[in-house]
Design a protein around this motif. Structure first.
Motif, PDB file in Angstrom:
ATOM      1  N   HIS A 295      -8.196   7.800   4.481  1.00 50.52           N
ATOM      2  CA  HIS A 295      -7.536   6.587   4.007  1.00 50.52           C
ATOM      3  C   HIS A 295      -6.805   5.837   5.121  1.00 50.52           C
ATOM      4  O   HIS A 295      -6.194   4.792   4.854  1.00 50.52           O
TER       5      HIS A 295
ATOM      6  N   ASP B 232      -5.245  16.003  -3.136  1.00 50.46           N
ATOM      7  CA  ASP B 232      -5.324  14.839  -4.021  1.00 50.46           C
ATOM      8  C   ASP B 232      -6.201  13.756  -3.386  1.00 50.46           C
ATOM      9  O   ASP B 232      -6.123  13.492  -2.181  1.00 50.46           O
ATOM     10  N   GLU B 233      -7.010  13.128  -4.195  1.00 49.90           N
ATOM     11  CA  GLU B 233      -7.976  12.150  -3.693  1.00 49.90           C
ATOM     12  C   GLU B 233      -7.298  10.934  -3.064  1.00 49.90           C
ATOM     13  O   GLU B 233      -7.776  10.383  -2.070  1.00 49.90           O
ATOM     14  N   LYS B 234      -6.167  10.513  -3.595  1.00 50.93           N
ATOM     15  CA  LYS B 234      -5.511   9.309  -3.096  1.00 50.93           C
ATOM     16  C   LYS B 234      -4.617   9.560  -1.884  1.00 50.93           C
ATOM     17  O   LYS B 234      -4.195   8.608  -1.221  1.00 50.93           O
ATOM     18  N   THR B 235      -4.296  10.815  -1.635  1.00 56.34           N
ATOM     19  CA  THR B 235      -3.500  11.121  -0.438  1.00 56.34           C
ATOM     20  C   THR B 235      -4.389  11.700   0.660  1.00 56.34           C
ATOM     21  O   THR B 235      -4.425  11.177   1.765  1.00 56.34           O
TER      22      THR B 235
ATOM     23  N   SER C 298      -4.042  11.098   7.057  1.00 57.39           N
ATOM     24  CA  SER C 298      -5.279  11.052   6.287  1.00 57.39           C
ATOM     25  C   SER C 298      -6.280  10.175   7.046  1.00 57.39           C
ATOM     26  O   SER C 298      -6.097   8.958   7.140  1.00 57.39           O
TER      27      SER C 298
ATOM     28  N   GLN D  64      -3.980   6.548   6.694  1.00 59.11           N
ATOM     29  CA  GLN D  64      -2.576   6.424   6.329  1.00 59.11           C
ATOM     30  C   GLN D  64      -1.828   7.710   6.698  1.00 59.11           C
ATOM     31  O   GLN D  64      -2.430   8.775   6.850  1.00 59.11           O
TER      32      GLN D  64
ATOM     33  N   ASN E  40       2.971  12.103  -9.853  1.00 59.18           N
ATOM     34  CA  ASN E  40       2.294  13.393  -9.935  1.00 59.18           C
ATOM     35  C   ASN E  40       3.215  14.558  -9.578  1.00 59.18           C
ATOM     36  O   ASN E  40       2.945  15.702  -9.973  1.00 59.18           O
TER      37      ASN E  40
ATOM     38  N   LYS F  52       0.829  -1.207   0.000  1.00 59.41           N
ATOM     39  CA  LYS F  52       0.000   0.000   0.000  1.00 59.41           C
ATOM     40  C   LYS F  52       0.862   1.254   0.000  1.00 59.41           C
ATOM     41  O   LYS F  52       0.591   2.209  -0.727  1.00 59.41           O
TER      42      LYS F  52
ATOM     43  N   GLN G   7       2.528   1.761  -3.397  1.00 54.06           N
ATOM     44  CA  GLN G   7       1.593   2.330  -4.362  1.00 54.06           C
ATOM     45  C   GLN G   7       1.400   3.818  -4.113  1.00 54.06           C
ATOM     46  O   GLN G   7       1.323   4.618  -5.053  1.00 54.06           O
ATOM     47  N   LEU G   8       1.324   4.188  -2.831  1.00 54.33           N
ATOM     48  CA  LEU G   8       1.178   5.597  -2.485  1.00 54.33           C
ATOM     49  C   LEU G   8       2.410   6.393  -2.910  1.00 54.33           C
ATOM     50  O   LEU G   8       2.297   7.484  -3.475  1.00 54.33           O
TER      51      LEU G   8
ATOM     52  N   HIS H   2       2.407   6.815  -6.619  1.00 53.45           N
ATOM     53  CA  HIS H   2       1.400   7.791  -7.042  1.00 53.45           C
ATOM     54  C   HIS H   2       1.916   9.213  -6.835  1.00 53.45           C
ATOM     55  O   HIS H   2       1.771  10.075  -7.715  1.00 53.45           O
TER      56      HIS H   2
END
Length: 234
Positions: free
Chosen positions: A119, A49-52, A116, A121, A15, A4, A7-8, A11
């Motif tokens: 998430h 950012d949506e994923k962070t 976060s 994280q 970006n 995980k 992947q973070l 990402h």
């Protein structure tokens, strides 16, 4: 957890390819390093950012790398350092746990601990100040409001300036304090001492009257002195 975080990290790197100087995963935590000039752009990305979605700044602190990696023990009036691998049997042995300093020649850094909730994280963001004599980074108060007092603390203790801070004043030491007490070269006895003057009816500051002394840290030795006694020995 490792996959995980990988992947973070990937990402963020994709970006902010030209902003992130280094990323490291250790102890199930992701640390990313950026230059001071890229701090605000990176901070806004990590927040929005949506994923962070790093909504919360948990903590912010300054770091002084003045003696990092130079000596195992620096027992002088400015204290001692543990940021180096052991050289003897009776010293610390960090192994793979010894952190690396990736911006050679730069003394001061600011570390941001981000969370976060969305998430579940965390990310550690580290920024090195470009000038050792006049350490400056941008304030992130407009990104995370909680940075206000944290940045004042880092300014007070390390002398790091935060451009754009709305009220950058000392927060722990008083108005007449000289220097920044968490710097590695700050004398343990300080620069001045204060007392109440009966004649002047006010507090006055004077040069310190304490004699400087060497602090030798206690070390747990692993040799025959502390070995388990052999049965029959006196």
């Amino acid at each position: 957890m490792g996959n995980k975080l990988e992947q973070l990290a990937s990402h963020i790197a994709s970006n902010l390819a030209d902003k992130v100087e280094n990323s490291l995963i250790a102890f199930d935590e992701l640390t990313i390093e950026v230059k001071a000039s890229n701090l605000l752009e990176t901070a806004f990305f990590l927040l929005n950012d949506e994923k962070t979605a790093m909504e919360i700044l948990i903590d912010l602190c300054g770091v002084d790398y003045l003696t990092f990696g130079d000596v195992e023990w620096n027992t002088n009036s400015s204290g001692f350092s543990r940021g180096v691998e052991a050289t003897g049997i009776e010293r610390f042995s960090f192994g793979d746990d010894l952190p690396e300093k990736n911006f050679e020649g730069l003394r001061f850094a600011v570390v941001y601990h981000l969370l976060s909730v969305k998430h579940n994280q965390r990310i550690r963001l580290r920024v090195y100040c470009d000038d050792n004599d006049f350490p400056v980074v941008d304030s992130v108060v407009e990104v995370w409001n909680s940075a206000n007092w944290y940045e004042r603390e880092a300014f007070d203790l390390y002398g790091i300036l935060f451009t754009g801070h709305p009220d950058l004043r000392r927060i722990l030491t008083d108005y007449g304090f000289i220097g920044h007490p968490f710097r590695k070269d700050f004398p343990l006895i300080g620069n001045v001492e204060m007392r109440y003057d009966e004649e002047k009816k006010r507090v006055v500051y004077e040069p310190v009257s304490i004699e400087p002394r060497v602090l030798v840290p206690r070390i747990r030795r692993d040799d025959h002195v502390f070995a388990t006694p052999i049965e029959g020995d006196d």
